[in-house]
Design a protein around this motif. Structure first.
Motif, PDB file in Angstrom:
ATOM      1  N   GLU A  50       8.535  82.209  36.122  1.00  9.23           N
ATOM      2  CA  GLU A  50       7.736  81.180  36.801  1.00  9.23           C
ATOM      3  C   GLU A  50       7.121  81.730  38.089  1.00  9.23           C
ATOM      4  OE1 GLU A  50       6.635  76.906  37.089  1.00  9.23           O
ATOM      5  OE2 GLU A  50       6.296  78.741  35.950  1.00  9.23           O
ATOM      6  N   ALA A  53       4.258  83.839  37.104  1.00  7.59           N
ATOM      7  CA  ALA A  53       3.128  83.028  36.636  1.00  7.59           C
ATOM      8  C   ALA A  53       2.392  82.374  37.800  1.00  7.59           C
ATOM      9  CB  ALA A  53       3.627  81.961  35.658  1.00  7.59           C
ATOM     10  N   GLY A  58      -2.956  78.209  37.709  1.00 10.12           N
ATOM     11  CA  GLY A  58      -2.448  77.597  36.490  1.00 10.12           C
ATOM     12  C   GLY A  58      -2.318  76.102  36.666  1.00 10.12           C
ATOM     13  N   GLU A  61       0.201  73.368  39.619  1.00 14.06           N
ATOM     14  CA  GLU A  61       0.789  74.392  40.479  1.00 14.06           C
ATOM     15  C   GLU A  61       1.650  73.834  41.611  1.00 14.06           C
ATOM     16  OE1 GLU A  61      -1.624  78.298  41.067  1.00 14.06           O
ATOM     17  OE2 GLU A  61      -3.029  76.626  41.163  1.00 14.06           O
TER      18      GLU A  61
END
Length: 373
Positions: A50, A53, A58, A61
């Motif tokens: 996570e 990422a 994304g 968020e």
């Protein structure tokens, strides 16, 4: 209630390599800093994924970042509890914890002229979990003062590794690499060199399933691809004069994919060898260009454990002795965490933590925010 000892601080670091959390308990009561205890713990795979990422845009968020900050604070707290248990020091004796947090965006001076730097963390939760005051958000004040917000460790390096009459280079190779130049005349310079372990770790995970290339053994089996290396070395950041800092905002899988697009039919092991050479080359170029004829290059961070990387770094810096910081009295994996214990102490004492000569800020500033226990 036990009175906190003004000399005891804890430093916590989870760097851009995302390999785990390092924590140290430090005693500053003596003329020379003493590390009383060191603990490390890997990040849980789901939290690591996570955090990685969240380095790129994304969905949802804000929600995800808040929960990741909570999880990271709990991981920090676990390391703190282990430090206290194994050292026999009660929480009430520790003056403060310096918790850097996890950098997920670093864009100083961009967009509106000020830019921002973002480290995920929940220092309030960490203070609740440990019962110890927490100092966090070190980089933002330097950015607000027109600086890069990084690197912040050169001031600490000066105190620990500086030598009268000798220029010493200290190279931290985490996810990103940064160099401190500790001049024989007492001057200090420092800046980010370029990629550290981030690209190597990504490629190794993608093609071997391993989180990192242990000892650089996989890279050592490959051949450096000159054309690909030349493409990678064309990155303008590598030639940009300091002050400068960077992160996964630049050196990320997309950056690598773009560079690989013009090179087909190459073996993954050769790409790994080339990425190792890229990191070594970027660091060596910085050391040679800014090293003031130093004969000592002390390496800390996870990269110090990469035998192949250290071998290539030595080959690319003839006349300079390359060795882990252990040879100067502080183990390579303790340096960054100890730096944030020192930075927390600076903040608590109302003393400055940045260096204008390093970050380019308008002046020295007291860094960070304090979250009482």
């Amino acid at each position: 209630m036990l009175q906190a000892m003004p000399s005891l601080y804890i430093g916590l670091m989870s760097g851009t390599s995302l390999d785990g959390v390092d924590g140290v308990l430090v005693d500053f009561s003596q003329e020379k800093m003493v590390v009383i205890g060191h603990e490390s713990a890997p990040l849980a795979p789901d939290l690591r994924a996570e955090l990685l990422a969240l380095n790129t845009p994304g969905p949802n968020e804000l929600h995800r970042a808040a929960l990741a900050g909570n999880a990271l604070a709990r991981a920090y707290a676990s390391v703190v509890q282990r430090l206290l248990k194994h050292s026999g020091v009660p929480a009430g004796a520790v003056r403060a914890i310096g918790a850097h947090g996890q950098t997920v965006r670093h864009r100083p001076q961009e967009f509106d002229g000020t830019g921002y730097t973002l480290q995920l963390n929940n220092p309030s939760l960490l203070a609740e979990c440990t019962g110890i005051p927490v100092v966090a958000d070190f980089r933002s004040r330097d950015v607000a003062a027109g600086g890069q917000g990084a690197p912040l460790v050169p001031a600490f390096h000066r105190g620990v590794f500086g030598r009268t009459g000798e220029t010493v280079l200290v190279l931290n190779i985490g996810g990103i690499s940064n160099l401190s130049v500790l001049g024989a005349d007492g001057s200090v310079a420092g800046f980010d060199c370029g990629p550290g372990n981030a690209l190597m770790d990504h490629w190794c995970q993608l093609h071997t399933g391993q989180a990192f290339d242990k000892n650089g053994d996989w890279a050592a089996q490959g051949q450096v691809l000159p054309d690909l290396l030349a493409t990678l070395l064309q990155e303008p950041f590598l030639r940009q004069p300091p002050p400068k800092s960077t992160g996964r905002d630049l050196f990320n899988p997309t950056w690598l994919s773009d560079a690989l697009a013009a090179h087909s039919g190459i073996r993954p092991v050769d790409v790994q060898a080339t990425l190792t050479e890229l990191t070594a080359s970027a660091c060596a170029m910085s050391a040679i260009s800014h090293g003031k004829n130093s004969k000592t290059l002390a390496v800390c961070g996870g990269g110090a454990l990469n035998t192949q990387l250290m071998r290539r770094l030595q080959a690319l810096t003839p006349g300079i002795s390359v060795a882990p910081t252990d040879t100067l009295g502080l183990p390579a994996l303790q340096v960054e965490a100890a730096a944030f214990a020192w930075l927390a102490r600076q903040t608590v004492q109302g003393q400055t933590g940045n260096l204008q000569s390093v970050t380019g800020a308008r002046g020295a500033r007291v860094l960070g925010a304090v979250y009482p226990a």
